[in-house]
Design an enzyme around this catalytic site. Structure first.
Site, PDB file in Angstrom:
ATOM      1  N   LYS A 252     -13.607 -10.790   4.995  1.00  0.00           N
ATOM      2  CA  LYS A 252     -12.843  -9.577   4.668  1.00  0.00           C
ATOM      3  C   LYS A 252     -13.801  -8.381   4.562  1.00  0.00           C
ATOM      4  O   LYS A 252     -14.633  -8.320   3.646  1.00  0.00           O
ATOM      5  CB  LYS A 252     -12.127  -9.824   3.334  1.00  0.00           C
ATOM      6  CG  LYS A 252     -11.255  -8.718   2.893  1.00  0.00           C
ATOM      7  CD  LYS A 252      -9.847  -8.849   3.423  1.00  0.00           C
ATOM      8  CE  LYS A 252      -9.075  -7.606   3.029  1.00  0.00           C
ATOM      9  NZ  LYS A 252      -7.936  -7.358   3.878  1.00  0.00           N
TER      10      LYS A 252
ATOM     11  N   LYS B 190      -3.171 -10.144  -1.798  1.00  0.00           N
ATOM     12  CA  LYS B 190      -2.190  -9.830  -2.854  1.00  0.00           C
ATOM     13  C   LYS B 190      -0.833 -10.513  -2.613  1.00  0.00           C
ATOM     14  O   LYS B 190      -0.130 -10.842  -3.563  1.00  0.00           O
ATOM     15  CB  LYS B 190      -2.028  -8.316  -3.038  1.00  0.00           C
ATOM     16  CG  LYS B 190      -1.245  -7.629  -1.941  1.00  0.00           C
ATOM     17  CD  LYS B 190      -0.084  -6.835  -2.485  1.00  0.00           C
ATOM     18  CE  LYS B 190       0.902  -6.390  -1.453  1.00  0.00           C
ATOM     19  NZ  LYS B 190       0.568  -6.239  -0.062  1.00  0.00           N
TER      20      LYS B 190
ATOM     21  N   LYS C 298       2.651 -12.188   4.259  1.00  0.00           N
ATOM     22  CA  LYS C 298       3.881 -12.036   3.465  1.00  0.00           C
ATOM     23  C   LYS C 298       4.823 -13.212   3.736  1.00  0.00           C
ATOM     24  O   LYS C 298       5.414 -13.781   2.820  1.00  0.00           O
ATOM     25  CB  LYS C 298       4.591 -10.718   3.807  1.00  0.00           C
ATOM     26  CG  LYS C 298       3.755  -9.505   3.439  1.00  0.00           C
ATOM     27  CD  LYS C 298       4.491  -8.207   3.739  1.00  0.00           C
ATOM     28  CE  LYS C 298       3.511  -7.046   3.817  1.00  0.00           C
ATOM     29  NZ  LYS C 298       2.604  -6.920   2.684  1.00  0.00           N
TER      30      LYS C 298
ATOM     31  N   GLY D  72       0.809  -1.224   0.000  1.00  0.00           N
ATOM     32  CA  GLY D  72       0.000   0.000   0.000  1.00  0.00           C
ATOM     33  C   GLY D  72       0.839   1.269   0.000  1.00  0.00           C
ATOM     34  O   GLY D  72       0.479   2.257  -0.661  1.00  0.00           O
ATOM     35  N   ASN D  73       1.994   1.264   0.686  1.00  0.00           N
ATOM     36  CA  ASN D  73       2.773   2.507   0.819  1.00  0.00           C
ATOM     37  C   ASN D  73       3.484   2.925  -0.471  1.00  0.00           C
ATOM     38  O   ASN D  73       4.013   4.015  -0.546  1.00  0.00           O
ATOM     39  CB  ASN D  73       3.771   2.409   1.982  1.00  0.00           C
ATOM     40  CG  ASN D  73       4.926   1.475   1.690  1.00  0.00           C
ATOM     41  OD1 ASN D  73       4.763   0.468   1.008  1.00  0.00           O
ATOM     42  ND2 ASN D  73       6.098   1.807   2.202  1.00  0.00           N
TER      43      ASN D  73
END
Ligand code: ADP
Ligand code: MG
Length: 312
Positions: free
Chosen positions: A129, A213, A275, A11-12
């Protein structure tokens, strides 16, 4: 032969903070991230870029909610395609400009990507979600009755729609992605985890779901046989006992250590956990090495100066 790196930006890389969310702000963040990706390419990597789309999907849904008295609603698979296109466009422009500035004879190309999920994935029985805005109880109930939405009460903050987050199984456009890599393009694909589709009677159909993702990036890395899986996020390194007094930054983990620390609960479920899991799957599938770092440290991490490296 150059080496292929799948780079998953978080996102960043698109939204620096809550005060910088407009399209020009997102574009500026893309320009910044593109410098580091161009740096990687100059070091000889063939880059396949993938990205998140959570906030961008949220913006589209909010616009849709506000204009529902006048315009049709936007289905979630269509939101996925919209954001892949828009974010892909920003990267094509930002990377293209950076390549010209540096004299790199390359072009970026975006592939709108569908990700196959199993229609029997247990996630479909347990939508978890949250997406879209908070609603009051009456609005939530009305959506449940009229549109068959799953809704939950979110810790006293109001009601929210929840959708399933099934596991990605396969990238539908894998041959196109492979062909573009082979032809030397910098490929942007699998944005937001890809558009979730299921197979029904020999046809693909889009579903109201979202795909993690990082998990999708892991499938992508395995599908293209990536030599490196690099996850760029908001931290320079991964830590044990994150945010605790005994926090310990990690330079390196083996696959076995990653699994052990994951089992010990060192990585938060909604952020670092997926991750690490994505990297575990990549290495278990025969992947060579993975790195987690932040955008500004990508080039240093490739030289082994920072970041957390995970290997067999
Ligand atoms: P992205 O948008 O890149 O997916 P996330 O917020 O989902 O970003 O995940 C990255 C965040 O995970 C970091 O910014 C950090 O706050 C958090 N985090 C959780 N556990 C750890 C850990 N053990 N080490 C480092 N960061 C962690
Ligand atoms: Mg995340």
């Amino acid at each position: 032969m150059s080496q292929v790196a799948v780079v998953a930006v978080g996102g960043n890389s698109l939204i620096k903070d809550s005060k910088h969310q407009t399209v020009p702000d997102q574009f500026a963040a893309t320009v910044e991230s593109s410098k580091h990706i161009a740096g990687m390419i100059q070091h000889g990597w063939d880059v396949v870029l993938t990205h998140g789309n959570g906030p961008q999907v949220g913006f589209i849904l909010r616009r849709s909610e506000l204009s529902i008295h006048e315009l049709h609603a936007v289905p979630l698979d269509y939101c996925g395609a919209d954001t892949q296109g828009a974010i892909g466009y920003m990267f094509q422009m930002a990377l293209g400009n950076e390549f010209r500035r540096r004299g790199i004879p390359k072009q970026a190309a975006t592939v709108i990507t569908q990700t196959l999920v199993d229609k029997n994935d247990p996630a479909f029985q347990n939508p978890s979600k949250p997406i879209g805005s908070f609603m009051d109880r009456e609005t939530a109930q009305s959506h449940r009755e009229k549109e068959n939405w799953s809704v939950i009460e979110d810790a006293g903050r109001g009601w929210r729609r929840v959708v399933p987050s099934p596991l990605p199984q396969k990238i539908i456009e894998r041959d196109a992605i492979q062909a573009l890599i082979k032809a030397g393009f910098v490929v942007v694909c699998s944005g937001g985890g890809g558009i979730p589709v299921i197979e029904q009677e020999g046809e693909l159909i889009g579903v109201e779901a979202v795909i993690d993702k990082d998990y999708a990036a892991s499938i992508l890395a395995r599908t293209v046989g990536a030599d490196l899986f690099l996850i760029s996020t908001a931290v320079e390194k991964v830590a044990l006992n994150y945010n605790k007094p005994n926090q310990q930054w990690l330079d390196h983990m083996t696959l076995a250590e990653a699994k052990q620390y994951q089992a010990e609960g060192h990585f938060h479920k909604g952020s670092m956990g997926p991750k690490i899991q994505a990297i575990i799957w990549y290495l278990e599938g025969g992947g060579k090495q993975a790195i987690i770092t932040n955008p500004e440290n990508i080039e240093r991490a490739l030289l082994g100066e920072t970041g957390t490296r995970i290997t067999q």
